[in-house]
Design a protein around this motif. Structure first.
Motif, PDB file in Angstrom:
ATOM      1  N   TYR A  22      -5.988  -7.884  34.111  1.00 53.26           N
ATOM      2  CA  TYR A  22      -6.580  -7.756  32.780  1.00 53.26           C
ATOM      3  C   TYR A  22      -5.542  -8.000  31.697  1.00 53.26           C
ATOM      4  CZ  TYR A  22      -9.110  -6.110  28.765  1.00 53.26           C
ATOM      5  OH  TYR A  22      -9.709  -6.044  27.540  1.00 53.26           O
ATOM      6  N   ASP A  23      -4.301  -7.571  31.949  1.00 55.98           N
ATOM      7  CA  ASP A  23      -3.230  -7.792  30.983  1.00 55.98           C
ATOM      8  C   ASP A  23      -2.988  -9.286  30.795  1.00 55.98           C
ATOM      9  OD1 ASP A  23      -1.254  -6.814  29.221  1.00 55.98           O
ATOM     10  OD2 ASP A  23       0.295  -7.210  30.730  1.00 55.98           O
ATOM     11  N   ILE A  24      -3.021 -10.043  31.889  1.00 56.53           N
ATOM     12  CA  ILE A  24      -2.865 -11.494  31.787  1.00 56.53           C
ATOM     13  C   ILE A  24      -4.072 -12.094  31.066  1.00 56.53           C
ATOM     14  CG2 ILE A  24      -2.825 -13.631  33.127  1.00 56.53           C
ATOM     15  CD1 ILE A  24      -1.095 -12.208  35.144  1.00 56.53           C
ATOM     16  N   TYR A  25      -5.259 -11.620  31.397  1.00 57.06           N
ATOM     17  CA  TYR A  25      -6.486 -12.124  30.779  1.00 57.06           C
ATOM     18  C   TYR A  25      -6.475 -11.898  29.269  1.00 57.06           C
ATOM     19  CZ  TYR A  25     -11.458 -12.578  29.709  1.00 57.06           C
ATOM     20  OH  TYR A  25     -12.652 -12.956  29.162  1.00 57.06           O
ATOM     21  N   ASP A  26      -5.912 -10.787  28.832  1.00 54.64           N
ATOM     22  CA  ASP A  26      -5.925 -10.403  27.425  1.00 54.64           C
ATOM     23  C   ASP A  26      -4.672 -10.850  26.671  1.00 54.64           C
ATOM     24  OD1 ASP A  26      -7.377  -9.194  25.358  1.00 54.64           O
ATOM     25  OD2 ASP A  26      -6.172  -7.367  25.496  1.00 54.64           O
ATOM     26  N   SER A  27      -3.776 -11.592  27.317  1.00 53.82           N
ATOM     27  CA  SER A  27      -2.541 -12.003  26.662  1.00 53.82           C
ATOM     28  C   SER A  27      -2.827 -13.058  25.595  1.00 53.82           C
ATOM     29  CB  SER A  27      -1.556 -12.565  27.687  1.00 53.82           C
ATOM     30  OG  SER A  27      -2.037 -13.786  28.209  1.00 53.82           O
ATOM     31  N   ALA A  28      -1.893 -13.209  24.686  1.00 56.39           N
ATOM     32  CA  ALA A  28      -2.076 -14.150  23.579  1.00 56.39           C
ATOM     33  C   ALA A  28      -2.180 -15.585  24.090  1.00 56.39           C
ATOM     34  CB  ALA A  28      -0.925 -14.010  22.588  1.00 56.39           C
ATOM     35  N   SER A  29      -1.350 -15.953  25.043  1.00 59.00           N
ATOM     36  CA  SER A  29      -1.388 -17.328  25.547  1.00 59.00           C
ATOM     37  C   SER A  29      -2.707 -17.620  26.258  1.00 59.00           C
ATOM     38  CB  SER A  29      -0.211 -17.596  26.480  1.00 59.00           C
ATOM     39  OG  SER A  29      -0.287 -16.774  27.625  1.00 59.00           O
ATOM     40  N   ALA A  30      -3.249 -16.638  26.966  1.00 62.25           N
ATOM     41  CA  ALA A  30      -4.529 -16.830  27.641  1.00 62.25           C
ATOM     42  C   ALA A  30      -5.665 -16.942  26.626  1.00 62.25           C
ATOM     43  CB  ALA A  30      -4.798 -15.687  28.616  1.00 62.25           C
ATOM     44  N   GLN A  31      -5.581 -16.184  25.546  1.00 56.93           N
ATOM     45  CA  GLN A  31      -6.613 -16.267  24.512  1.00 56.93           C
ATOM     46  C   GLN A  31      -6.600 -17.625  23.826  1.00 56.93           C
ATOM     47  OE1 GLN A  31      -6.208 -12.934  21.875  1.00 56.93           O
ATOM     48  NE2 GLN A  31      -6.840 -11.455  23.421  1.00 56.93           N
ATOM     49  N   ILE A  32      -5.416 -18.151  23.591  1.00 54.73           N
ATOM     50  CA  ILE A  32      -5.308 -19.483  22.983  1.00 54.73           C
ATOM     51  C   ILE A  32      -5.831 -20.535  23.948  1.00 54.73           C
ATOM     52  CG2 ILE A  32      -3.661 -21.235  22.198  1.00 54.73           C
ATOM     53  CD1 ILE A  32      -1.996 -18.890  21.044  1.00 54.73           C
ATOM     54  N   SER A  33      -5.483 -20.389  25.228  1.00 60.60           N
ATOM     55  CA  SER A  33      -5.950 -21.335  26.238  1.00 60.60           C
ATOM     56  C   SER A  33      -7.471 -21.296  26.356  1.00 60.60           C
ATOM     57  CB  SER A  33      -5.307 -20.993  27.584  1.00 60.60           C
ATOM     58  OG  SER A  33      -5.834 -21.794  28.601  1.00 60.60           O
ATOM     59  N   ARG A  34      -8.055 -20.106  26.337  1.00 60.52           N
ATOM     60  CA  ARG A  34      -9.519 -19.982  26.413  1.00 60.52           C
ATOM     61  C   ARG A  34     -10.189 -20.564  25.176  1.00 60.52           C
ATOM     62  NH1 ARG A  34      -8.528 -14.823  28.208  1.00 60.52           N
ATOM     63  NH2 ARG A  34      -9.237 -13.928  26.263  1.00 60.52           N
ATOM     64  N   THR A  35      -9.529 -20.452  24.030  1.00 65.85           N
ATOM     65  CA  THR A  35     -10.108 -20.973  22.794  1.00 65.85           C
ATOM     66  C   THR A  35     -10.226 -22.490  22.831  1.00 65.85           C
ATOM     67  OG1 THR A  35      -9.212 -19.140  21.519  1.00 65.85           O
ATOM     68  CG2 THR A  35      -9.820 -21.107  20.285  1.00 65.85           C
ATOM     69  N   PHE A  36      -9.177 -23.160  23.289  1.00 63.22           N
ATOM     70  CA  PHE A  36      -9.162 -24.614  23.252  1.00 63.22           C
ATOM     71  C   PHE A  36      -9.777 -25.265  24.489  1.00 63.22           C
ATOM     72  CE2 PHE A  36      -5.689 -23.610  20.244  1.00 63.22           C
ATOM     73  CZ  PHE A  36      -6.275 -24.182  19.127  1.00 63.22           C
ATOM     74  N   SER A  37      -9.563 -24.690  25.662  1.00 62.30           N
ATOM     75  CA  SER A  37     -10.062 -25.348  26.878  1.00 62.30           C
ATOM     76  C   SER A  37     -11.189 -24.582  27.566  1.00 62.30           C
ATOM     77  CB  SER A  37      -8.914 -25.545  27.876  1.00 62.30           C
ATOM     78  OG  SER A  37      -8.469 -24.295  28.362  1.00 62.30           O
ATOM     79  N   GLY A  38     -11.321 -23.310  27.259  1.00 61.09           N
ATOM     80  CA  GLY A  38     -12.357 -22.502  27.897  1.00 61.09           C
ATOM     81  C   GLY A  38     -11.982 -22.010  29.280  1.00 61.09           C
ATOM     82  N   ASP A  39     -10.764 -22.292  29.727  1.00 62.05           N
ATOM     83  CA  ASP A  39     -10.323 -21.884  31.062  1.00 62.05           C
ATOM     84  C   ASP A  39      -9.609 -20.539  31.018  1.00 62.05           C
ATOM     85  OD1 ASP A  39     -11.274 -24.204  32.175  1.00 62.05           O
ATOM     86  OD2 ASP A  39      -9.354 -25.255  31.991  1.00 62.05           O
TER      87      ASP A  39
END
Length: 63
Positions: A22-39
């Motif tokens: 969950y910590d990885i899922y909620d990290s800033a880099s993961a949020q940016i990645s989800r925003t642009f690619s949805g992954d």
């Protein structure tokens, strides 16, 4: 007795693995990645799903 110790250890490790995922899922880099690619990062899925599986197996060992 031995199965209970293993079950408790599996539950503790499963909780730690789930929190890590969950910590990885909620990290800033993961949020940016989800925003642009949805992954979602695969490490997040492995941590959360693996933690849930370990918790379930640990509970079954306690019975």
């Amino acid at each position: 007795m031995n199965n209970k110790v293993i079950g408790i250890a599996m539950i503790v490790i499963g909780v730690a693995l789930g929190v890590w995922g969950y910590d990885i899922y909620d990290s800033a880099s993961a949020q940016i990645s989800r925003t642009f690619s949805g992954d979602t990062p695969i490490e997040a899925w492995v941590g959360m799903v693996g933690g849930a599986i370990l918790i379930l197996v640990g509970i079954l060992r306690l019975k």
